[in-house]
Motif scaffolding. Structure first.
Motif, PDB file in Angstrom:
ATOM      1  N   THR A  78      -6.069 -11.756  -4.406  1.00  0.00           N
ATOM      2  CA  THR A  78      -6.378 -11.010  -3.187  1.00  0.00           C
ATOM      3  C   THR A  78      -7.881 -10.694  -3.172  1.00  0.00           C
ATOM      4  O   THR A  78      -8.434 -10.269  -4.178  1.00  0.00           O
ATOM      5  N   GLY A  98      -2.799  -7.158  11.375  1.00  0.00           N
ATOM      6  CA  GLY A  98      -3.537  -7.699  10.235  1.00  0.00           C
ATOM      7  C   GLY A  98      -2.810  -7.495   8.916  1.00  0.00           C
ATOM      8  O   GLY A  98      -3.220  -7.998   7.876  1.00  0.00           O
ATOM      9  N   VAL A  99      -1.723  -6.736   8.984  1.00  0.00           N
ATOM     10  CA  VAL A  99      -0.944  -6.451   7.781  1.00  0.00           C
ATOM     11  C   VAL A  99       0.478  -6.960   7.992  1.00  0.00           C
ATOM     12  O   VAL A  99       1.087  -6.674   9.021  1.00  0.00           O
ATOM     13  N   TYR A 133      -8.398  -8.290   6.951  1.00  0.00           N
ATOM     14  CA  TYR A 133      -8.108  -6.918   7.375  1.00  0.00           C
ATOM     15  C   TYR A 133      -9.233  -5.988   6.941  1.00  0.00           C
ATOM     16  O   TYR A 133      -9.538  -5.888   5.750  1.00  0.00           O
ATOM     17  N   LEU A 159     -10.217  -7.347   3.592  1.00  0.00           N
ATOM     18  CA  LEU A 159      -9.164  -7.726   2.648  1.00  0.00           C
ATOM     19  C   LEU A 159      -8.472  -8.980   3.152  1.00  0.00           C
ATOM     20  O   LEU A 159      -8.149  -9.084   4.337  1.00  0.00           O
ATOM     21  N   HIS A 160      -8.217  -9.899   2.234  1.00  0.00           N
ATOM     22  CA  HIS A 160      -7.549 -11.118   2.666  1.00  0.00           C
ATOM     23  C   HIS A 160      -6.643 -11.669   1.570  1.00  0.00           C
ATOM     24  O   HIS A 160      -6.991 -11.661   0.385  1.00  0.00           O
ATOM     25  N   THR A 161      -5.473 -12.127   2.013  1.00  0.00           N
ATOM     26  CA  THR A 161      -4.502 -12.756   1.121  1.00  0.00           C
ATOM     27  C   THR A 161      -4.510 -14.240   1.434  1.00  0.00           C
ATOM     28  O   THR A 161      -4.068 -14.640   2.505  1.00  0.00           O
ATOM     29  N   PHE A 170      -2.543  -9.501   3.691  1.00  0.00           N
ATOM     30  CA  PHE A 170      -3.612  -9.083   4.588  1.00  0.00           C
ATOM     31  C   PHE A 170      -4.246 -10.300   5.239  1.00  0.00           C
ATOM     32  O   PHE A 170      -4.505 -11.303   4.571  1.00  0.00           O
ATOM     33  N   ASN A 171      -4.468 -10.176   6.548  1.00  0.00           N
ATOM     34  CA  ASN A 171      -5.111 -11.261   7.276  1.00  0.00           C
ATOM     35  C   ASN A 171      -6.485 -10.790   7.745  1.00  0.00           C
ATOM     36  O   ASN A 171      -6.617 -10.192   8.815  1.00  0.00           O
ATOM     37  N   VAL A 212      -1.982   1.042   5.775  1.00  0.00           N
ATOM     38  CA  VAL A 212      -1.178  -0.140   6.125  1.00  0.00           C
ATOM     39  C   VAL A 212      -0.157   0.126   7.221  1.00  0.00           C
ATOM     40  O   VAL A 212       0.269  -0.786   7.918  1.00  0.00           O
ATOM     41  N   THR A 221      -6.171   1.567   1.305  1.00  0.00           N
ATOM     42  CA  THR A 221      -5.935   0.720   2.468  1.00  0.00           C
ATOM     43  C   THR A 221      -4.814   1.280   3.343  1.00  0.00           C
ATOM     44  O   THR A 221      -3.654   1.301   2.915  1.00  0.00           O
TER      45      THR A 221
END
Lengths: 679, 679
Positions: A162, A231-232, A256, A175-177, A253-254, A220, A218
């Motif tokens: 992540t 985004g979550v 985010y 934040l990004h997954t 997370f996209n 959520v 974060t």
């Protein structure tokens, strides 16, 4: 003694009258009067409150979570279970947590993870700018989930994927997954509850440099609607083997955005213009989790053994010719199945109390800052090595004790109402979280092997807890041999324990030596570091960790016995002798390989005879030994384990009063038979 | 080979390509083409039928039972799962039962207990006058529950207290339950379903003489209304740890009359005027139950290991520096945790097939009646001793394999969707029913010790299955010693196996001798028979039973290997060598005590080195070795164990499509937070 109510009379009286000691004194050896008082008040409160009553029927997953949620709210709002001084009084916190654990592990997990763990994280990793989150937590305006593990990475935290990339323009982290395998998972309270997450992510500065894992506050979910923010994406992980009052979740997370200030920046920060700064390194590793989980095993051992020992003392089956049936507890095999775990419970309990105390001393010393850094480093290493041993050992001991107890109660032990299913299913998680048991155990041997390499330039007495001081005398121990007189029949229990301790000193030294030699051999055959380590685990490093830790278990319990009331010492020495001998007996292969045994085959027989003797000596004390640990019946919640020993009456009542027990199935019409011919 | 469909491509290909043998050939070594064909058809049928689809959500106890009931009806009405020749074709029956077991143990139990077990009882214990019950069973006009165990008596069947007193006037038996402790319990299908019971009760003639346990056909519920008859009280036992598709019940009789003819009277009858007559004694003890349960372990081992080995081959964690992460199956410790069970699965499978065959030969010989009675008696003793060993051993091996597999799959193994919870909870019952494992195991050692006493006048080669023939040479074996060359590094796997067999011959002889000596010592100290037996269990008799049986396991699998295709023999020898060595290593204490080891400490190291070598040699074959056993994905029903190895994709799909996974909790309004301050 008013603190400790008498136990109800019944079929267990026979054994209770045989006890060689006063069980209330034993209880006071295990717990202080203050702790007993705190626990009693909490027990009484929970037993009386409607929300804590045990439901009559099985709950669905959603019902179980809902009920656990409601109970958590009740805990938060109770002056007894959640007093104002909770965070100031660590001991009270510990005792109350134990009461809640005895009641239900899911409840403990929920109430700890949602609010208490994040508090700890803010205090440990955060700075002043995060005070607002602490305030909101105190006001129950938000609740947290702790996000570390990812779908494809658990133990190997360095490989977590992540990302948190700093964006100068918006002064935020993004934040990004990257994919599902990098989704955060197993986060407690995330499935349905948490409004915020503490997300561990790889911090990237705008220059593309990765600064490793950092923690980000974060948001959520909207705390009002409980809907995830755009985004979550959150998945509920659904039903588990146990702990189903807890909602574990997965989160992705996209790209985010979260504010720059949401980085917990005690040990590293990013400036507004995107520079990474590291104010100072925190020298204190944190082992809180593992130290705490060590104690979890005590709770599960307590419950399982209370049920199985009491039931075995009441259940009769077979007997000598023309003499009626005898309680199954009278059978040496039944004793051998249960009493080593009973001794393990005592040893583990005393160990975990001491480990908590010493961990606290260590943390105070670190915070004080005046101690010698070498001293602190050594102290930290010992705590680390010990907790990496004791967390797995405790979970496994509880696992085995629960299973043996289940089987020792025969068919009735298979009833849900016996209680073993829930204990087993909930304990099972302890073998995995906060570090997989087998992976964790390697930390202990790694440390010991690194010490061994430096043995000629190390003074092992410098380690503050004394868990390795005997390594100074490795030459003496390596030359040790068992004689035919070792463990001879006339040995007293104190001497038996001492001989076991010597055996462990030999064993640790020999396993260090043998493992190191194996590693050298592998090295010279061209293996890389990684393979060398992995190829030495099975018969060597794994046992080394166990041997090191078992020796500390024995040593610390011996200390405890010496502080105990004289009237308790004989039964306690017996327990410790039984614990020590049964554990010593598991390492026979090493004694043969290392030459500790050399033609002295009588030693094993001596050990076995002592074990047989100890079982018969512990028998009359056994019910009282477990009484000293046993929680109130309401918390045990088992038809087989009540303090009055009236097993069959409790079974009868339970079956008679369970909803649907005597009525037809709701679908009975479908279940009818074909029109019968005349029978 | 068309019989065996190819496996889907995916991340497991890497290992599958490494296999040293053709997995389809291996499958044909394990199962005949006919069996595979029967199973395939049944697999396909169940996978397609709507009622066998796996529900998306947890079921309540009542829902689970209802669904299982509906499935049972579907089984009865299916030409594929319940063909007309089912009872004529024992092998087909076995294969179809295995398919149903792979699907769900509760379903197997329900459909077997309600109709098939009573059929067997009528054929075995009944006479012509009970034909009407068989007819009614065939027509599904009635259904049975089998009532043996009572609340306070299980293992000690002689002490059962339900009475059947013959009343001349009404020409009936009057069944009576003196108190709740004598209530029949654990009877499958009794909770809600059965219309009749087969009740074991103490038969009393009017002269007051008790003739011991007899079996009575007892109508308990109106087949039309499913209400119990007056005089009968039935409780449902409620939820259990597992097997919750089955309704176990408790029943009490209040001076309840049944016709005289309802006594199953093959081996004893009461005349109209109340005289007890015993037509003949049936010489054949029945071990069907235990022989069958031995095979249950195979099913549970299969499921657990399919999941854990496939997952371990896909799951990557850590790796050598700069070389990426490696599958956890590459770790020797992980192999050591799983492969001994994989070898156990192979050994147990072959053993249970042979045991069934030999039990059948025995039963045919008894029915034929032409064999020498001594021969039959010896045959019967061997079958008894073996099944009293193999039933516990199989249940325990499965128990341990399931647990190790669960832990070996880490956190994801704790998901309900991984499947281990259900396997563990259902297998757990095997350790208790049809004889508690520890009690049963004593039967084996009792027999061996009685043989030992008569060793000088016994020709042990006269036992038809050859499981004790080596006792003829007890003097030779007792003089055996391991030399430093035993298990030396250059030994081939066949030779290793032979050395293990020799070791077991020594071990059985020595344990017979040592146990007998201990018993003599206890006798001369004045102990009674009962105590003597109980005091020799822990380190002696218990191990004796294990040693005897483990040796037979090895011997029989060796026979199987010799019949196998040459291309399979090398991997099979490896498995057997691993099985043998890991088991031999569990008895080191005895080798030391008995002097088999005497200063030859290198032998243990040799054994360990062979084990390490075997693990690495089995590794490339391991996925294919379990593929040969693995059921279709639909039956495995685990997100971690699918044949395509696409673990994370299956996890993703499961979570995404589980009801409620992405929606709020139904009770979300209650779960909202206090009105938050601005964060």
């Amino acid at each position: 003694m008013d603190l400790i109510p008498d136990l109800p009379s019944g079929p267990l009286d026979v054994y209770r009258k045989q006890a060689s000691f006063n069980w209330k004194k034993m209880k006071l050896f295990l717990e202080s009067p203050e702790d007993i008082e705190i626990a009693n008040e909490a027990f009484k409160y929970m037993e009386e409150e409607p929300i804590f009553q045990h439901p009559d029927r099985d709950l669905t997953l959603e019902e179980e979570r809902h009920l656990t949620f409601q109970r958590m709210k009740k805990v938060y709002n109770s002056d007894i279970l959640y007093p104002d001084d909770l965070f100031m009084n660590r001991n009270k916190h510990r005792v109350l947590n134990n009461v809640i654990s005895l009641y239900d592990w899911s409840l403990l997990a929920r109430k700890s993870l949602l609010i208490e763990f994040p508090m700890g994280a803010f205090l440990g990793l955060g700075t002043d700018r995060h005070r607002k989150f602490i305030n909101s937590l105190m006001n129950r305006e938000i609740g947290f989930a702790f996000c570390l593990t990812e779908i494809s990475h658990g133990s190997n935290t360095k490989a977590l994927r992540t990302e948190a990339r700093y964006d100068i323009e918006s002064e935020s982290f993004i934040l990004h997954t990257p994919d599902f395998e990098a989704a955060k998972c197993w986060a407690g309270c995330l499935g349905k509850t948490a409004s915020h997450c503490l997300v561990f992510a790889q911090l990237y500065t705008p220059d593309g440099v990765c600064h490793g894992l950092h923690n980000f506050v974060t948001p959520v979910r909207d705390p009002q609607t409980l809907q995830p923010y755009p985004g979550v994406t959150i998945f509920d992980m659904g039903a588990k083997i146990g702990l189903n009052g807890m909602d574990n979740g997965v989160i992705m997370f996209n790209h985010y955005k979260i504010p720059r200030e949401n980085l917990l920046n005690k040990t590293g920060d990013v400036t507004v213009d995107g520079k990474y700064v590291s104010p100072f390194k925190d020298p204190s590793k944190r082992f809180e989790g593992r130290v705490g989980i060590t104690e979890f095993g005590v709770i599960n051992l307590t419950k399982a053994l209370t049920i199985s020992i009491r039931y075995s003392a009441v259940r009769r089956q077979f007997g000598p010719e023309n003499q009626g049936e005898i309680p199954v507890l009278e059978y040496p095999l039944q004793q051998y199945r249960l009493f080593p775990y009973l001794s393990g419970l005592y040893v583990l309990h005393c160990f975990s109390v001491k480990l908590k105390d010493r961990n606290m001393s260590f943390r105070l010393a670190v915070m004080g800052g005046s101690e010698d850094p070498d001293y602190l480093a050594n102290f930290g290493q010992e705590i680390h090595a010990l907790s990496c041993f004791s967390k797995p050992y405790s979970g496994w001991m509880a696992r085995d004790a629960v299973q043996e107890s289940r089987e020792a109660c025969g068919g009735h032990g298979y009833l849900k109402a016996a209680g073993f299913g829930k204990i087993r299913n909930d304990n099972d998680a302890n073998c995995t979280y906060e570090g997989d048991n087998n992976v964790l155990l390697q930390q202990t041997s790694n440390w010991l092997l690194s010490l061994w390499v430096a043995r000629q330039r190390t003074d092992f007495t410098r380690f503050p807890m004394g868990t390795v001081s005997y390594l100074n005398q490795y030459n003496k121990y390596l030359n040790m041999k068992w004689s035919s007189d070792t463990f001879n029949r006339n040995l007293k229990d104190e001497d038996i324990i001492q001989t076991c301790l010597d055996t462990y000193c030999w064993l640790v030294c020999w396993l260090c030596k043998a493992t190191s030699q194996d590693m050298e051999t592998l090295k010279s055959s061209g293996k890389n570091k990684f393979d060398i380590k992995n190829n030495c685990q099975i018969f060597r490093a794994h046992n080394l960790s166990l041997a090191y830790g078992e020796r500390v278990f024995i040593t610390w319990f011996l200390e405890s016995i010496k502080e105990a009331d004289v009237s308790l010492q004989i039964p306690l020495y017996r327990l410790l002798a039984l614990f020590s001998l049964t554990r010593v007996l598991k390492h026979v292969s090493s004694y043969v390989e290392g030459g500790l045994i050399n033609g002295e085959n009588v030693v094993i027989t001596n050990i076995e005879e002592h074990i047989t003797r100890l079982l018969s000596e512990i028998l009359p004390d056994s019910v009282s030994l477990i009484d000293a640990f046993a929680p109130p019946d309401f918390f045990l919640n088992s038809v087989l384990g009540n303090a009055d020993g009236r097993v069959y009456e409790h079974m009868y009542r339970k079956m008679l009063t369970s909803p649907g027990s005597v009525t037809r199935d709701t679908n009975w019409q479908e279940m009818r038979y074909n029109i019968p011919s005349k029978l």
